[in-house]
Write an enzyme that holds these catalytic residues in place. Structure first.
Site, PDB file in Angstrom:
ATOM      1  N   SER A  45       0.832  -1.316  -0.053  1.00 39.13           N
ATOM      2  CA  SER A  45      -0.076   0.123  -0.133  1.00 39.13           C
ATOM      3  C   SER A  45       1.034   1.224   0.025  1.00 39.13           C
ATOM      4  O   SER A  45       0.961   1.885   0.886  1.00 39.13           O
ATOM      5  CB  SER A  45      -0.942   0.134   1.108  1.00 39.13           C
ATOM      6  OG  SER A  45      -1.888  -1.119   1.070  1.00 39.13           O
ATOM      7  N   HIS A 157       3.645   5.457   2.790  1.00 43.32           N
ATOM      8  CA  HIS A 157       2.737   4.327   2.970  1.00 43.32           C
ATOM      9  C   HIS A 157       1.262   4.812   3.377  1.00 43.32           C
ATOM     10  O   HIS A 157       1.040   5.857   3.921  1.00 43.32           O
ATOM     11  CB  HIS A 157       3.302   3.546   4.245  1.00 43.32           C
ATOM     12  CG  HIS A 157       2.773   2.066   4.149  1.00 43.32           C
ATOM     13  ND1 HIS A 157       1.552   1.774   4.959  1.00 43.32           N
ATOM     14  CD2 HIS A 157       3.195   0.919   3.878  1.00 43.32           C
ATOM     15  CE1 HIS A 157       1.413   0.432   4.670  1.00 43.32           C
ATOM     16  NE2 HIS A 157       2.231   0.233   4.097  1.00 43.32           N
ATOM     17  N   HIS A 158       0.517   3.886   2.862  1.00 43.26           N
ATOM     18  CA  HIS A 158      -1.019   4.309   3.076  1.00 43.26           C
ATOM     19  C   HIS A 158      -1.472   4.479   4.462  1.00 43.26           C
ATOM     20  O   HIS A 158      -2.380   5.115   4.875  1.00 43.26           O
ATOM     21  CB  HIS A 158      -2.050   3.275   2.143  1.00 43.26           C
ATOM     22  CG  HIS A 158      -3.215   3.944   1.703  1.00 43.26           C
ATOM     23  ND1 HIS A 158      -3.908   4.906   2.260  1.00 43.26           N
ATOM     24  CD2 HIS A 158      -4.034   3.692   0.555  1.00 43.26           C
ATOM     25  CE1 HIS A 158      -5.118   4.972   1.558  1.00 43.26           C
ATOM     26  NE2 HIS A 158      -4.810   4.344   0.320  1.00 43.26           N
ATOM     27  N   SER A 159      -0.945   3.784   5.251  1.00 43.76           N
ATOM     28  CA  SER A 159      -1.065   3.641   6.706  1.00 43.76           C
ATOM     29  C   SER A 159      -0.965   5.051   7.348  1.00 43.76           C
ATOM     30  O   SER A 159      -1.474   5.405   8.410  1.00 43.76           O
ATOM     31  CB  SER A 159      -0.427   2.619   7.644  1.00 43.76           C
ATOM     32  OG  SER A 159       0.973   2.940   7.363  1.00 43.76           O
ATOM     33  N   ASN A 333      -6.504   8.111   7.799  1.00 39.90           N
ATOM     34  CA  ASN A 333      -7.577   7.390   6.812  1.00 39.90           C
ATOM     35  C   ASN A 333      -9.047   7.180   7.304  1.00 39.90           C
ATOM     36  O   ASN A 333      -9.280   6.752   8.139  1.00 39.90           O
ATOM     37  CB  ASN A 333      -7.047   5.992   6.587  1.00 39.90           C
ATOM     38  CG  ASN A 333      -5.826   5.799   5.945  1.00 39.90           C
ATOM     39  OD1 ASN A 333      -5.497   5.836   4.628  1.00 39.90           O
ATOM     40  ND2 ASN A 333      -4.708   5.909   6.752  1.00 39.90           N
TER      41      ASN A 333
END
Length: 483
Positions: A45, A157-159, A333
């Site tokens: 991700s 990173h998507h986190s 998110n």
């Protein structure tokens, strides 16, 4: 409820301690994104932004700008500390060995170098997994383009954040002027932490014990409130349950027979048009900019399948839906995903836009749009490898994911260089193609991430996407010419 607004630049406004990415602990959903890729690399991700600069910024000034930003947004000094054995959630902790020289680098491409050369090099950087012992971000300045421009790549990173949180971030950090701002507000960096996985687990256990009475009371109040709402409006409860079943069900059509494979190979491509052109095309048939954007992508998929003698009528697609509102903190998110069978076989772009609009309006009205976040706590208690296999099986049913993020409307600068384009490249974790549109100073910048196992003729595919966009834009030009 009002949606989130992009903030003014932190160059001009003293925010004190900005709350962007202030949460100490990942949510269950973010923890899933961080952990699943360790068991299944195809679920990586990584989010990337490829900024096209009108000139090459002065290096020392660019380094100084990053040092300033690290004080304003402490999250980028933080690494992820995961409790042992998956007990508890990953924690953000200030890296005691943080080294900006590792995260920010520069390279000069050999001459002659074009934008496509720079884009392909950026893809190789994005393809490499993060060093999970360091803060999960990298930045790269690419110099040497023949036209005098430069490229700035930011890989995260998507986190850390989703697309809307990312736009909040860059809006905060980019200047509104080319000249230096020596007296801009600053903040001291946070002190380093020597946190271990057991320390992170201990923190969460202590917090859980201290907050247990209020959590139990809150759960009780929530239960009473839910029961009361069901008693008052049983139809709404039934509607939510039906929505949950719809979103949990597989898409209403099978994946394309041409795109069944999934792999690690990636190809980047770009499309662009003006916001006014795409909006005019949409308006000519009663749609929105997003409807026209999706219809253009579907037109490209239709042409690609026809050119390979394998036409299809419907295509399973996913559409991220922002769940943010004005009360949500910046960063992090907050999104759900709608899935539906899209009318890829419709040749008339006007009819395609109208039919897409019906599907999108239905998807946005789903009461259970937050199903991913709702399921994340239960999934986090299962073995990571098992969840990764299940999740990949679900996402592999989707051939296209398409996202649209409102961007910056005014000119912005990075160390004296104006950002002329901002191309987003979201991950394609299991889906065949991920397309993302960001509107930047009146230009629709579309970044396309292609899984080359799914799309075996990527050059042809990108040509078809360009033709699909053109056939949609002609709708607006015809209307303008008819006046």
């Amino acid at each position: 409820m009002a949606g989130p607004q992009l903030p003014p630049s932190a160059v001009d406004v003293d925010y004190g301690t900005i709350g962007w990415g202030a949460s100490r602990t990942m949510s269950d959903f973010e923890a899933g994104m961080w952990r699943l890729e360790t068991a299944e690399p195809r679920l990586r991700s990584t989010i990337a932004a490829v900024d096209v600069l009108d000139t090459t910024p002065e290096w020392k000034r660019l380094v100084a700008a990053h040092e300033w930003a690290l004080g304003v947004i402490p999250r980028f000094r933080m690494r992820v500390v995961d409790p042992p054995f998956g007990l508890g959630k990953p924690v953000w902790s200030v890296d005691p060995e943080f080294d900006l020289d590792y995260h920010l680098r520069r390279i000069r491409l050999p001459s002659p170098a074009t934008f496509d050369d720079a884009l392909d090099f950026c893809r190789t950087v994005v393809d490499r997994p993060f060093d999970r012992a360091r803060p999960p971000w990298e930045a790269l300045l690419v110099e040497g383009l023949d036209d005098g421009r430069a490229i700035y790549l930011l890989k995260t990173h998507h986190s850390i954040t989703d697309g809307m949180g990312g736009m909040q971030l860059v809006t905060l950090l980019h200047s509104r002027r080319r000249e230096p701002t020596p007296d801009k507000p600053t903040a001291l960096p946070p002190p380093p932490e020597h946190l271990t996985g057991f320390d992170a687990l201990r923190e969460q256990v202590v917090e859980r014990v201290l907050t247990l009475p209020s959590s139990v009371a809150g759960a009780g109040r929530a239960g009473v409130s839910l029961a009361s709402r069901v008693a008052r409006d049983p139809g709404a409860a039934l509607g939510f349950a039906e929505s949950l079943l719809r979103l949990a069900a597989p898409p209403a059509c099978p994946p394309s027979p041409l795109m069944r494979a999934r792999g690690l190979g990636r190809r980047f491509g770009t499309l662009e048009t003006t916001v006014d052109e795409l909006r005019a095309a949409a308006k000519s048939v009663g749609g929105s900019l997003n409807d026209a954007y999706l219809a253009a992508l579907l037109g490209g998929f239709r042409l690609y399948h026809e050119r390979l003698d394998s036409p299809i009528e419907r295509l399973p697609i996913g559409m991220p839906i922002s769940l943010r509102d004005a009360s949500d903190p910046m960063g992090g998110n907050r999104f759900g995903v709608a899935r539906f069978a899209a009318p890829v076989g419709v040749a008339d772009p006007a009819d395609r836009i109208r039919r897409v609009r019906e599907l999108v309006l239905e998807a946005r009205d789903e009461p259970a749009a937050d199903v991913l976040s709702m399921a994340a706590p239960a999934l986090s208690r299962l073995p990571v490898a098992a969840v990764a296999r299940w999740y990949l099986a679900q996402t592999a049913l989707i051939d296209l994911q398409a996202s649209n993020v409102a961007g910056i409307t005014v000119p912005v600068y990075m160390a004296g260089a104006r950002i002329d384009r901002m191309f987003p490249f979201a991950p394609a974790p299991g889906c065949g193609v991920m397309a993302t549109l960001v509107s930047h100073t009146g230009v629709c910048c579309i970044g396309v991430t292609i899984d080359t196992a799914a799309v075996t003729s990527p050059d042809l595919f990108l040509e078809c996407l360009s033709e699909g966009l053109d056939e949609v834009l002609r709708l607006g030009r015809k209307r303008k010419g008819a006046r």
